[in-house]
Design a protein around this motif. Structure first.
Motif, PDB file in Angstrom:
ATOM      1  N   TRP A 157      11.206   6.379  11.237  1.00  0.00           N
ATOM      2  CA  TRP A 157      10.150   6.282  12.243  1.00  0.00           C
ATOM      3  C   TRP A 157      10.250   4.986  13.034  1.00  0.00           C
ATOM      4  CZ3 TRP A 157       7.653  10.030  14.300  1.00  0.00           C
ATOM      5  CH2 TRP A 157       7.426  11.194  13.565  1.00  0.00           C
ATOM      6  N   GLY A 158      10.583   3.897  12.375  1.00  0.00           N
ATOM      7  CA  GLY A 158      10.738   2.642  13.100  1.00  0.00           C
ATOM      8  C   GLY A 158      11.838   2.728  14.143  1.00  0.00           C
TER       9      GLY A 158
ATOM     10  N   VAL B 279       2.737   9.613   8.237  1.00  0.00           N
ATOM     11  CA  VAL B 279       1.378   9.331   8.684  1.00  0.00           C
ATOM     12  C   VAL B 279       1.077   7.835   8.647  1.00  0.00           C
ATOM     13  CG1 VAL B 279      -1.060   9.610   8.078  1.00  0.00           C
ATOM     14  CG2 VAL B 279       0.450  11.594   8.113  1.00  0.00           C
ATOM     15  N   THR B 280       1.503   7.159   7.592  1.00  0.00           N
ATOM     16  CA  THR B 280       1.174   5.732   7.436  1.00  0.00           C
ATOM     17  C   THR B 280       2.122   4.839   8.237  1.00  0.00           C
ATOM     18  OG1 THR B 280       2.475   5.745   5.380  1.00  0.00           O
ATOM     19  CG2 THR B 280       0.077   5.996   5.198  1.00  0.00           C
TER      20      THR B 280
ATOM     21  N   VAL C  75       5.601  15.873   0.473  1.00  0.00           N
ATOM     22  CA  VAL C  75       4.461  14.948   0.484  1.00  0.00           C
ATOM     23  C   VAL C  75       4.919  13.521   0.795  1.00  0.00           C
ATOM     24  CG1 VAL C  75       3.046  16.365  -1.051  1.00  0.00           C
ATOM     25  CG2 VAL C  75       4.517  14.594  -2.034  1.00  0.00           C
ATOM     26  N   ILE C  76       6.120  13.133   0.357  1.00  0.00           N
ATOM     27  CA  ILE C  76       6.623  11.794   0.684  1.00  0.00           C
ATOM     28  C   ILE C  76       6.869  11.687   2.186  1.00  0.00           C
ATOM     29  CG2 ILE C  76       8.590  10.230   0.479  1.00  0.00           C
ATOM     30  CD1 ILE C  76       8.764  10.941  -2.462  1.00  0.00           C
TER      31      ILE C  76
ATOM     32  N   PHE D  37       0.794  -1.225   0.000  1.00  0.00           N
ATOM     33  CA  PHE D  37       0.000   0.000   0.000  1.00  0.00           C
ATOM     34  C   PHE D  37       0.831   1.283   0.000  1.00  0.00           C
ATOM     35  CE2 PHE D  37      -2.453   3.256   2.429  1.00  0.00           C
ATOM     36  CZ  PHE D  37      -3.422   3.505   1.461  1.00  0.00           C
ATOM     37  N   VAL D  38       1.690   1.467   0.992  1.00  0.00           N
ATOM     38  CA  VAL D  38       2.372   2.753   1.171  1.00  0.00           C
ATOM     39  C   VAL D  38       3.246   3.102  -0.018  1.00  0.00           C
ATOM     40  CG1 VAL D  38       3.967   4.066   2.622  1.00  0.00           C
ATOM     41  CG2 VAL D  38       2.318   2.500   3.680  1.00  0.00           C
ATOM     42  N   TYR D  39       4.147   2.209  -0.387  1.00  0.00           N
ATOM     43  CA  TYR D  39       5.030   2.462  -1.528  1.00  0.00           C
ATOM     44  C   TYR D  39       4.257   2.566  -2.849  1.00  0.00           C
ATOM     45  CZ  TYR D  39       8.150   1.390  -5.385  1.00  0.00           C
ATOM     46  OH  TYR D  39       8.793   1.411  -6.591  1.00  0.00           O
ATOM     47  N   PRO D  40       3.307   1.673  -3.143  1.00  0.00           N
ATOM     48  CA  PRO D  40       2.591   1.785  -4.419  1.00  0.00           C
ATOM     49  C   PRO D  40       1.863   3.111  -4.614  1.00  0.00           C
ATOM     50  CG  PRO D  40       2.256  -0.389  -3.484  1.00  0.00           C
ATOM     51  CD  PRO D  40       2.954   0.425  -2.437  1.00  0.00           C
TER      52      PRO D  40
END
Length: 485
Positions: free
Chosen positions: A207-208, A422-423, A415-416, A158-161
Motif C-alpha cells: 500500500w505504501g 484498512v489500517t 483477514v490479514i 498497534f497493527v502488527y500486535p
C-alpha cells in the motif's frame, strides 16, 4: 511437579516426600533457566536480522540514498522498542482478554509472571521490528523521513500486535493455542509468522508503494521497465547471509523452549523438533535459491546474484509458517514453489508499473501467502500432535488431514490483507493527502543523503591525498528545492 515427586518419593527412603519435592523443584528451576536462556539467545539471533535488513536495503538502493535507508533501519528498531514496550506487547499477549486484542501488560506491568518473562518481550519485539523493516524496503528512495516515524510507530504499536494476538495468543480468535472453540475446529498453524510477520509487512509495503507511485525513471515514457539497480551487490550478499543466520532464531526459536520431552527417557524431545525446524528452514531456502538461479537464467540469460539472494529469502519467508510441522522433503517443495511465486509476482509488478526497490511486497507478501497455503497442504499429523498437543488434530490436506486447516488458512490470508489494508492503507493515504509521504522531485533526483541527511554516505576522495595537495574537504550544504520553498 506432582508427578515428578510421586515418581521419585518411593526411591528416597525416610523423608522421601520432602526430598522428592526439593529435587523436583530444583529440576523445575533448571528447566526455566535453560528455556529462558534459549529464548534470549533466539531473540539475539532475530535481532541480528536488523543488521541483515540494513545491509540488504543499503545494497539494493542507489548510493545517493544509502544514509537514508540505513537510518530508517536503525529507527525501526528504536521506535519499535518503545512502542512495543508501551502498547504492542499488551495488545498482542495481554491475556486474559477477548479474541481481538489484548488488554494487560502495558509497559510490561505484571511481567515477569507464570506466563511471561522478560525474554518473551524481547523475542516478540524483535519480530515486530522485522515487520516494520519489510515495509521500509518497499517505499525506499522516495519517502519523507517523517512518514517513516509515523508508520513505524503505528505498525509496531498497534497493527502488527493485533494480528499476532489473533493467531499467537492463547485467547486469539483464530489461534491454534486456544483450549476450545477453534476456527473451523482447527485454528491456524502459523508457527513463526509467514502470515503474522511477512504477509503483514508485505501488504503494508504494498500500500505504501502503490500510494506513493514508482520512483522517477523506473518506467520510461512508453511504460517500459527501466532497472534502477542497487549500488552494491556485496552489501546485498552480506545482508542475505546475516538474515539467513538470524532465521535460525526466527524459526527454531519460536518454540520458546527447548527442554520439553515428548517421551520420558527417550532421545527424542522438543530439542529434536528444534533441530528439524532448522533443517526444514535450510532446505526451503536452499531450494528456492537454486530454483531462482536456473529459472532466471532461462528467462533472462544471466546468473544474477541479487535475484538468487531474493529467491533464498523468499524460500525462508514461505517455510516460516510450517517449519515445525512438515517433513524435510516437503520443505524442498515449499522452496521450489516459493521461487516461482516470487518470479511471477515480480513479472506482475512490472506489468502494472508497481515499484518496490527491494521486491519486499512480492517476496514477503507473495511468498508469505504461499507459505500459509503450503502448511495447510503438507502439515504432518505426527508433528502437529507434538507441537500443538492441546488442539484438535487437523493436519495437511495432502497428508490425509482433510480441508479444515486449509479453510482456516484461507481465512487467515483474507483477514490479514483486509486488516492491514484498512489500517496501513488508510494511514498512507492520509500521509499522502497531507503531503507528508513523498519527497519533492528535486530531492529525489539529487538523493536524500545530500538533501535530507547532510551529506553523502561515501567519501570519494582520499583524505591523505587531499592534504598533500593542500586542499580541504568542505561540508556539503543542502539547498531547498524551489518547489519546497
Amino acid at each position: 511437579m506432582a508427578t515428578c515427586s510421586a515418581d521419585l518419593a518411593p526411591l528416597l527412603g525416610p523423608n522421601a516426600t520432602a526430598a522428592a519435592d526439593y529435587i523436583c523443584n530444583k529440576f523445575s528451576d533448571t528447566s526455566f533457566a535453560v528455556d529462558n536462556t534459549y529464548l534470549l539467545f533466539s531473540a539475539y539471533l532475530v535481532f541480528s536480522m536488523q543488521l541483515g535488513f540494513a545491509m540488504l536495503c543499503a545494497g539494493s538502493v542507489r548510493a545517493k540514498n544509502t544514509m537514508n535507508i540505513m537510518l530508517t533501519n536503525v529507527l525501526d528498531a528504536a521506535i519499535g522498542g518503545l512502542f512495543y514496550y508501551l502498547f504492542g506487547f499488551a495488545f498482542a499477549f495481554g491475556s486474559p482478554s477477548n479474541g481481538f486484542i489484548g488488554r494487560h501488560h502495558f509497559a510490561l506491568r505484571s511481567v515477569p509472571s507464570s506466563s511471561f518473562d522478560y525474554s518473551n518481550f524481547l523475542y516478540q519485539w524483535a519480530f515486530a521490528i522485522a515487520a516494520a523493516g519489510i515495509t521500509s524496503g518497499s517505499i525506499a528512495e522516495r519517502t519523507q523521513f517523517v512518514s517513516y516515524l509515523i508508520y513505524s510507530s503505528f505498525l509496531t504499536g498497534f497493527v502488527y500486535p493485533v494480528v499476532s494476538h489473533w493467531f499467537w495468543a492463547t485467547d486469539g480468535w483464530a489461534s491454534a493455542l486456544r483450549t476450545d472453540d477453534f476456527l473451523f475446529g482447527s485454528g491456524v498453524i502459523d508457527f513463526a509468522g509467514s502470515g503474522v510477520v511477512h504477509l503483514v509487512g508485505g501488504v503494508a509495503g504494498l500500500w505504501g508503494a502503490l500510494i506513493e507511485g514508482p520512483r522517477i525513471g523506473r518506467f520510461d515514457h512508453s511504460g517500459r521497465s527501466v532497472a534502477l539497480r542497487g549500488h552494491s551487490a556485496t552489501l546485498v550478499v552480506i545482508g542475505t547471509f546475516m538474515l539467513w543466520f538470524g532465521w535460525y532464531g526466527f524459526n527454531p526459536g519460536s518454540f520458546n523452549k527447548i527442554s520439553s520431552f515428548y517421551t520420558s527417557g527417550n532421545y527424542y524431545g522438543q530439542w529434536s523438533a528444534v533441530g528439524r525446524t532448522a533443517v526444514t528452514t535450510t532446505l526451503a531456502g536452499c531450494t528456492a535459491a537454486l530454483t531462482t538461479l536456473f529459472g532466471k537464467r532461462i528467462l533472462t540469460g544471466h546468473w544474477n546474484v541479487t535475484d538468487v539472494c531474493n529467491g533464498l529469502l523468499g524460500g525462508f519467508a514461505a517455510i516460516t509458517a510450517g517449519c515445525s510441522v512438515v517433513e524435510p522433503w516437503a520443505a524442498i517443495i515449499c522452496g521450489f514453489v516459493a521461487a516461482w511465486v516470487l518470479i511471477s509476482c515480480n513479472k506482475l509488478a512490472e506489468k502494472v508499473k508497481f515499484d518496490d526497490p527491494l521486491e519486499a511486497a512480492q517476496l514477503h507478501g507473495g511468498c508469505g501467502a504461499w507459505g500459509i497455503i503450503f502448511t495447510a497442504l503438507f502439515a504432518s499429523e505426527k508433528y502437529v500432535r507434538e507441537v500443538y498437543p492441546s488442539r484438535p488434530v487437523r493436519y495437511g490436506l495432502f497428508m490425509g488431514g482433510g480441508g479444515r486447516l486449509l479453510a482456516a488458512h484461507i481465512i487467515q490470508i483474507l483477514v490479514i490483507v483486509g486488516w492491514v489494508s484498512v489500517t496501513m492503507g488508510t494511514l498512507f493515504y492520509f500521509l499522502h493527502k497531507f503531503e507528508l509521504l513523498r519527497i519533492s522531485a528535486d530531492d529525489e533526483m539529487a538523493g536524500m543523503d545530500l538533501t535530507r541527511h547532510g551529506g553523502l554516505a561515501y567519501v570519494y576522495h582520499d583524505e591523505d591525498e587531499s592534504q598533500k595537495q593542500g586542499t580541504q574537504m568542505r561540508k556539503i550544504e543542502s539547498h531547498p528545492s524551489p518547489s519546497s520553498v
